[in-house]
Design an enzyme around this catalytic site. Structure first.
Site, short mmCIF file in Angstrom:
data_model
loop_
_atom_site.label_atom_id
_atom_site.label_comp_id
_atom_site.label_asym_id
_atom_site.label_seq_id
_atom_site.Cartn_x
_atom_site.Cartn_y
_atom_site.Cartn_z
N HIS A 184 -17.18 0.27 -19.71
CA HIS A 184 -15.97 -0.01 -20.50
C HIS A 184 -16.35 -0.21 -21.98
O HIS A 184 -15.70 0.33 -22.88
CB HIS A 184 -15.26 -1.28 -20.00
CG HIS A 184 -14.71 -1.18 -18.63
ND1 HIS A 184 -14.85 -2.19 -17.71
CD2 HIS A 184 -14.00 -0.21 -18.01
CE1 HIS A 184 -14.25 -1.85 -16.58
NE2 HIS A 184 -13.72 -0.64 -16.74
N LYS B 158 -3.01 -5.60 -7.82
CA LYS B 158 -4.43 -5.90 -7.81
C LYS B 158 -4.61 -7.41 -7.80
O LYS B 158 -3.77 -8.15 -8.27
CB LYS B 158 -5.12 -5.29 -9.03
CG LYS B 158 -5.12 -3.78 -8.99
CD LYS B 158 -6.02 -3.21 -10.05
CE LYS B 158 -6.07 -1.70 -9.93
NZ LYS B 158 -7.07 -1.13 -10.81
N ARG C 205 -15.36 8.60 -14.57
CA ARG C 205 -16.73 8.37 -14.11
C ARG C 205 -17.22 9.53 -13.25
O ARG C 205 -18.37 9.91 -13.34
CB ARG C 205 -16.83 7.07 -13.31
CG ARG C 205 -16.68 5.82 -14.16
CD ARG C 205 -16.81 4.54 -13.36
NE ARG C 205 -15.89 4.50 -12.24
CZ ARG C 205 -16.24 4.60 -10.96
NH1 ARG C 205 -17.50 4.71 -10.62
NH2 ARG C 205 -15.34 4.57 -10.00
N SER D 227 -15.96 -1.49 -11.88
CA SER D 227 -15.65 -2.92 -11.79
C SER D 227 -15.77 -3.39 -10.34
O SER D 227 -16.23 -4.51 -10.08
CB SER D 227 -14.25 -3.20 -12.32
OG SER D 227 -14.22 -3.05 -13.71
#
Length: 165
Positions: free
Chosen positions: A32, A56, A106, A142
């Site tokens: 990040h 979340k 990613r 994460s």
């Protein structure tokens, strides 16, 4: 839809641009940080937007995560701001006058999901720019960082030490 960008044609900043980099950032990873570092030289200003997402379950409340992200930003990065928002990212962008949403990729598997988000955001009037993760940072998400942190905190005390007698 979205566009993969590694630099502007002349290697400079897009004049008058405000980019928003949204995410839950739970935690804010080196990947990040790298995306913010790269976005801040492509755009005049960058807002790191902590999304408040009821679907979340973050490990910390938005204010705490925002403070952690702010603490991770070098003082010299005067064109980077951190904010929180509960709602559609595109609505936040339009409200703030942002010109683009920055998203990281990613892996190739991320592309399907990111394409859907970019299509929705385009329908709402916002363009998306995708920045590919640097290979050395692509493996850490994460989710992986949280799992590692959890495993570290669950490790037994070193031999010969006791929490209680």
């Amino acid at each position: 839809m979205g566009v993969v960008v590694t630099a502007t044609p002349d290697g400079g900043v897009v004049p008058g641009s405000l980019a928003v980099y949204p995410g839950t950032f739970d935690p804010f990873t080196p990947g990040h940080h790298d995306l913010v570092a790269r976005a801040r030289v492509l755009f005049d200003r960058v807002i790191v937007l902590l999304a408040v997402n009821a679907d979340k379950r973050p490990t910390a409340e938005a204010r705490t995560r925002a403070a952690r992200v702010r603490d991770a930003m070098p003082v010299a990065w005067g064109n980077v701001e951190v904010d929180t928002w509960a709602g559609l990212t595109a609505a936040y962008c339009l409200r703030r006058g942002a010109t683009v949403i920055v998203r990281g990729l990613r892996t190739a598997a991320d592309l399907g999901h990111e394409y859907q988000l970019a299509a929705m955001n385009e329908q709402l009037g916002m363009q998306t720019v995708w920045l590919p993760a640097r290979p050395q940072l692509a493996a850490t998400s994460s989710t992986v960082a949280r799992a590692y942190r959890s495993a570290q905190s669950a490790r037994p005390s070193p031999a010969g030490t006791y929490d209680h007698v």
